[in-house]
Design a protein around this motif. Structure first.
Motif, PDB file in Angstrom:
ATOM      1  N   ASN A   1      -9.352  -1.257 -13.040  1.00  0.00           N
ATOM      2  CA  ASN A   1      -9.375   0.166 -12.611  1.00  0.00           C
ATOM      3  C   ASN A   1     -10.889   0.889 -13.135  1.00  0.00           C
ATOM      4  O   ASN A   1     -11.507   1.471 -12.015  1.00  0.00           O
ATOM      5  CB  ASN A   1      -8.370   1.042 -13.076  1.00  0.00           C
ATOM      6  CG  ASN A   1      -7.010   0.582 -12.452  1.00  0.00           C
ATOM      7  OD1 ASN A   1      -6.806   0.575 -11.290  1.00  0.00           O
ATOM      8  ND2 ASN A   1      -6.051   0.201 -13.324  1.00  0.00           N
ATOM      9  N   THR A   2     -11.310   0.736 -14.123  1.00  0.00           N
ATOM     10  CA  THR A   2     -12.704   0.921 -14.580  1.00  0.00           C
ATOM     11  C   THR A   2     -13.750   0.256 -13.564  1.00  0.00           C
ATOM     12  O   THR A   2     -14.769   0.743 -13.312  1.00  0.00           O
ATOM     13  CB  THR A   2     -12.808   0.754 -15.942  1.00  0.00           C
ATOM     14  OG1 THR A   2     -11.736   1.499 -16.934  1.00  0.00           O
ATOM     15  CG2 THR A   2     -14.080   1.640 -16.554  1.00  0.00           C
ATOM     16  N   GLU A   3     -13.497  -1.019 -13.555  1.00  0.00           N
ATOM     17  CA  GLU A   3     -14.370  -1.716 -12.743  1.00  0.00           C
ATOM     18  C   GLU A   3     -14.372  -1.062 -11.278  1.00  0.00           C
ATOM     19  O   GLU A   3     -15.549  -0.815 -10.802  1.00  0.00           O
ATOM     20  CB  GLU A   3     -13.888  -3.186 -12.540  1.00  0.00           C
ATOM     21  CG  GLU A   3     -14.601  -3.987 -11.644  1.00  0.00           C
ATOM     22  CD  GLU A   3     -14.195  -5.629 -11.269  1.00  0.00           C
ATOM     23  OE1 GLU A   3     -12.993  -5.848 -12.155  1.00  0.00           O
ATOM     24  OE2 GLU A   3     -14.708  -6.101 -10.776  1.00  0.00           O
ATOM     25  N   ALA A   4     -13.260  -0.549 -10.864  1.00  0.00           N
ATOM     26  CA  ALA A   4     -13.299  -0.077  -9.392  1.00  0.00           C
ATOM     27  C   ALA A   4     -14.243   1.280  -9.454  1.00  0.00           C
ATOM     28  O   ALA A   4     -14.734   1.579  -8.592  1.00  0.00           O
ATOM     29  CB  ALA A   4     -12.099   0.265  -8.852  1.00  0.00           C
ATOM     30  N   ALA A   5     -14.112   2.014 -10.513  1.00  0.00           N
ATOM     31  CA  ALA A   5     -14.681   3.145 -10.683  1.00  0.00           C
ATOM     32  C   ALA A   5     -16.132   2.826 -10.958  1.00  0.00           C
ATOM     33  O   ALA A   5     -16.926   3.496 -10.095  1.00  0.00           O
ATOM     34  CB  ALA A   5     -14.270   3.971 -11.882  1.00  0.00           C
ATOM     35  N   ALA A   6     -16.649   1.630 -11.417  1.00  0.00           N
ATOM     36  CA  ALA A   6     -18.117   1.313 -11.342  1.00  0.00           C
ATOM     37  C   ALA A   6     -18.479   1.064 -10.197  1.00  0.00           C
ATOM     38  O   ALA A   6     -19.634   1.326  -9.868  1.00  0.00           O
ATOM     39  CB  ALA A   6     -18.325   0.452 -12.523  1.00  0.00           C
ATOM     40  N   GLN A   7     -17.734   0.409  -9.524  1.00  0.00           N
ATOM     41  CA  GLN A   7     -18.111  -0.053  -8.002  1.00  0.00           C
ATOM     42  C   GLN A   7     -18.289   1.064  -7.048  1.00  0.00           C
ATOM     43  O   GLN A   7     -19.245   0.951  -6.257  1.00  0.00           O
ATOM     44  CB  GLN A   7     -17.278  -1.214  -7.652  1.00  0.00           C
ATOM     45  CG  GLN A   7     -17.258  -2.548  -8.390  1.00  0.00           C
ATOM     46  CD  GLN A   7     -18.542  -3.452  -8.089  1.00  0.00           C
ATOM     47  OE1 GLN A   7     -19.557  -2.919  -7.301  1.00  0.00           O
ATOM     48  NE2 GLN A   7     -18.778  -4.484  -8.538  1.00  0.00           N
ATOM     49  N   THR A   8     -17.370   1.775  -7.226  1.00  0.00           N
ATOM     50  CA  THR A   8     -17.417   3.232  -6.492  1.00  0.00           C
ATOM     51  C   THR A   8     -18.689   3.795  -6.678  1.00  0.00           C
ATOM     52  O   THR A   8     -19.366   4.675  -5.716  1.00  0.00           O
ATOM     53  CB  THR A   8     -16.389   4.254  -6.571  1.00  0.00           C
ATOM     54  OG1 THR A   8     -15.090   3.380  -6.602  1.00  0.00           O
ATOM     55  CG2 THR A   8     -16.244   5.447  -5.859  1.00  0.00           C
ATOM     56  N   LEU A   9     -19.114   4.092  -7.888  1.00  0.00           N
ATOM     57  CA  LEU A   9     -20.227   4.754  -8.173  1.00  0.00           C
ATOM     58  C   LEU A   9     -21.719   3.916  -7.680  1.00  0.00           C
ATOM     59  O   LEU A   9     -22.684   4.636  -7.201  1.00  0.00           O
ATOM     60  CB  LEU A   9     -20.692   5.038  -9.703  1.00  0.00           C
ATOM     61  CG  LEU A   9     -21.892   5.643 -10.037  1.00  0.00           C
ATOM     62  CD1 LEU A   9     -21.963   7.080  -9.646  1.00  0.00           C
ATOM     63  CD2 LEU A   9     -22.153   5.649 -11.621  1.00  0.00           C
ATOM     64  N   ALA A  10     -21.629   2.754  -7.604  1.00  0.00           N
ATOM     65  CA  ALA A  10     -22.721   2.022  -7.416  1.00  0.00           C
ATOM     66  C   ALA A  10     -22.777   1.937  -5.658  1.00  0.00           C
ATOM     67  O   ALA A  10     -23.942   2.300  -5.147  1.00  0.00           O
ATOM     68  CB  ALA A  10     -22.293   0.254  -7.432  1.00  0.00           C
ATOM     69  N   SER A  11     -21.496   2.215  -5.112  1.00  0.00           N
ATOM     70  CA  SER A  11     -21.696   2.301  -3.464  1.00  0.00           C
ATOM     71  C   SER A  11     -22.194   3.633  -3.290  1.00  0.00           C
ATOM     72  O   SER A  11     -22.847   3.968  -2.291  1.00  0.00           O
ATOM     73  CB  SER A  11     -20.065   2.147  -3.095  1.00  0.00           C
ATOM     74  OG  SER A  11     -19.835   0.896  -3.143  1.00  0.00           O
ATOM     75  N   THR A  12     -21.816   4.669  -4.104  1.00  0.00           N
ATOM     76  CA  THR A  12     -22.144   6.125  -3.709  1.00  0.00           C
ATOM     77  C   THR A  12     -23.799   6.421  -4.080  1.00  0.00           C
ATOM     78  O   THR A  12     -24.393   6.967  -3.114  1.00  0.00           O
ATOM     79  CB  THR A  12     -21.327   6.901  -4.851  1.00  0.00           C
ATOM     80  OG1 THR A  12     -19.981   6.766  -4.565  1.00  0.00           O
ATOM     81  CG2 THR A  12     -21.458   8.503  -4.269  1.00  0.00           C
ATOM     82  N   LEU A  13     -24.077   5.492  -5.025  1.00  0.00           N
ATOM     83  CA  LEU A  13     -25.766   5.754  -5.269  1.00  0.00           C
ATOM     84  C   LEU A  13     -26.116   5.089  -3.931  1.00  0.00           C
ATOM     85  O   LEU A  13     -27.473   5.488  -3.708  1.00  0.00           O
ATOM     86  CB  LEU A  13     -25.927   5.011  -6.637  1.00  0.00           C
ATOM     87  CG  LEU A  13     -25.594   5.861  -7.831  1.00  0.00           C
ATOM     88  CD1 LEU A  13     -25.997   4.785  -9.013  1.00  0.00           C
ATOM     89  CD2 LEU A  13     -26.767   6.819  -7.997  1.00  0.00           C
ATOM     90  N   CYS A  14     -25.812   3.836  -3.790  1.00  0.00           N
ATOM     91  CA  CYS A  14     -26.600   2.911  -2.579  1.00  0.00           C
ATOM     92  C   CYS A  14     -26.484   3.848  -1.239  1.00  0.00           C
ATOM     93  O   CYS A  14     -27.356   3.923  -0.435  1.00  0.00           O
ATOM     94  CB  CYS A  14     -26.030   1.767  -2.395  1.00  0.00           C
ATOM     95  SG  CYS A  14     -26.327   0.613  -3.788  1.00  0.00           S
ATOM     96  N   ASP A  15     -25.305   4.494  -1.236  1.00  0.00           N
ATOM     97  CA  ASP A  15     -24.938   5.294   0.245  1.00  0.00           C
ATOM     98  C   ASP A  15     -26.170   6.559   0.255  1.00  0.00           C
ATOM     99  O   ASP A  15     -26.504   6.957   1.293  1.00  0.00           O
ATOM    100  CB  ASP A  15     -23.652   6.116   0.212  1.00  0.00           C
ATOM    101  CG  ASP A  15     -22.739   5.472   1.043  1.00  0.00           C
ATOM    102  OD1 ASP A  15     -23.211   4.644   1.968  1.00  0.00           O
ATOM    103  OD2 ASP A  15     -21.649   5.783   1.151  1.00  0.00           O
TER     104      ASP A  15
END
Ligand code: FEO
Length: 402
Positions: free
Chosen positions: A265-279
């Motif tokens: 779940n924390t991994e999913a949060a980290a990946q969400t932030l990565a996607s948001t930054l790239c977006d």
């Protein structure tokens, strides 16, 4: 037949490569090995600069013998007494009974501590002393804490060669390629050079700066370090990297996201932030699972990137242990001058965010923690969406301001 290579007309690399050792200093993984460099000058006097780790002693002695070709060895210069370079000195002295040892007072004290008794062979030098070996004249320059207190470097004023001890070194086995211009250093070596510097010498940035200042006053044409390739071209590239690392200045504007996750779940949060930054157009983003990545790699990239996001689950009401260990490593390496973002997670008592923020603000120098933060309650959901947006915006704004 041997692995000896010529550095110049009368200087030879007589070191060895080590691809068997798993952990350098029994702590840092070296999947691509390491070299222990030693150099033999064939002047009127024959002079060996440092030796090698005990594991490579046999091959090293063969290299020395081959280059000497029946001649005697006159001097052994010890620039650094750490055993990965000095462990074979006793064997050298046994084989060449006329050989004198040139080094400084502190190094002779360490020799005694390590059980090497060289009193009758001792040629003590200090900062600024010179020595002539025939055509070649050298001067000795103290380099304390790069990376031990006794460390010195030797400058061959005849050829402009700096025998730089641990400075300008790198992990990785040479595998025949002695010079940095024989490899694609920026593509194939720089990550391991950074990992070597930051983990081995990173704590001593001000001392490295002091040495760089001294080096700038002499006309250096070549670096001959104790690990990694010899530099004879583009020295400015490597000096600039060391200048940044030792000043704790990031090499790149980018975001390193390090997550500590137990169930994903924390991994999913980290990946969400990565996607948001790239977006949002910030694509220089690197994501690490702290449980799968040796801390030496995390330290190296912390020195590389301008911004770091720590995403940690709460564990026993504390920071997840590997995340705490990472922070502790940064502290002990004198790490500073970065902007941090925080993602925390917990199921009943979310503590990791506050604890990480406190640690960074109280233990790391000149580091800022962004106010924007993501707080996950067990698993990220749509209620966290504004927090992800806000943290990504804050990171980008901070990067643009730098
Ligand atoms: Fe490679 Fe500080 O010894």
């Amino acid at each position: 037949m041997s692995s000896v290579r010529k550095v110049t007309e009368d200087l030879y690399w007589v070191g060895v490569n080590d691809k068997r050792l798993h952990l350098f200093e029994n702590i840092h993984p070296i999947p691509d090995g390491v070299s222990y460099n030693s150099y033999l000058l064939m002047d009127k006097k024959r002079v060996l600069f440092d030796t090698v780790d005990w594991s490579g002693c046999r091959e090293f002695l063969k290299n020395v013998e081959e280059v000497l070709d029946g001649k005697d060895l006159d001097y052994l210069v010890i620039n650094h007494m750490e055993p990965d370079h000095a462990a074979s000195m006793e064997e050298v002295l046994l084989r060449y009974p006329n050989c004198k040892v040139i080094s400084n007072e502190r190094a002779f004290m360490l020799m005694h501590q390590f059980g090497f008794h060289v009193e009758d062979r001792r040629e003590e030098v200090k900062e600024g002393d010179t020595f002539s070996f025939g055509k070649h004249k050298v001067t000795f320059v103290a380099a304390p804490m790069v990376h031990w207190p006794e460390a010195m470097v030797t400058f061959d004023t005849t050829d402009g060669i700096l025998f730089s001890a641990d400075a300008f070194g790198s992990f990785k086995s040479l595998d025949g390629k002695l010079f940095a211009d024989e490899v694609n250093f920026d593509r194939d070596w720089i990550d391991e050079a950074r990992r070597y510097f930051t983990n081995i010498v990173g704590k001593y940035g001000p001392f490295v700066q002091f040495l760089l200042g001294k080096a700038a006053t002499v006309p250096i044409k070549m670096f001959c370090p104790l690990h990694g390739p010899v530099w004879r071209t583009d020295l400015g590239y490597y000096i600039d990297k060391h200048d940044k690392w030792s000043k704790y200045i990031p090499e790149e504007k980018g975001v390193m996201i390090v997550y500590a996750s137990m169930y994903g779940n924390t991994e999913a949060a980290a990946q969400t932030l990565a996607s948001t930054l790239c977006d949002k157009g910030m694509t220089n983003v690197k994501v690490y699972d702290i449980s799968k990545t040796h801390v030496s790699y995390l330290v190296a990239d912390a020195f590389k990137y301008s911004h770091i996001v720590l995403a940690s689950v709460t564990y026993n009401l504390e920071i997840y242990p590997p995340m705490y260990e990472f922070l502790h490593h940064l502290k002990t390496l004198n790490f500073q001058k970065r902007v941090f973002g925080i993602i925390e997670n917990g199921s009943w008592a979310i503590k990791s965010g506050t604890l990480m923020r406190d640690y960074i603000e109280t233990e790391l120098k000149e580091c800022l923690v962004l106010n924007a933060q993501v707080s996950v309650n067990s698993a990220p959901d749509e209620t966290n969406e504004p927090e992800f947006q806000s943290l990504a915006d804050s990171l980008i704004e901070s990067i643009q301001k730098q």
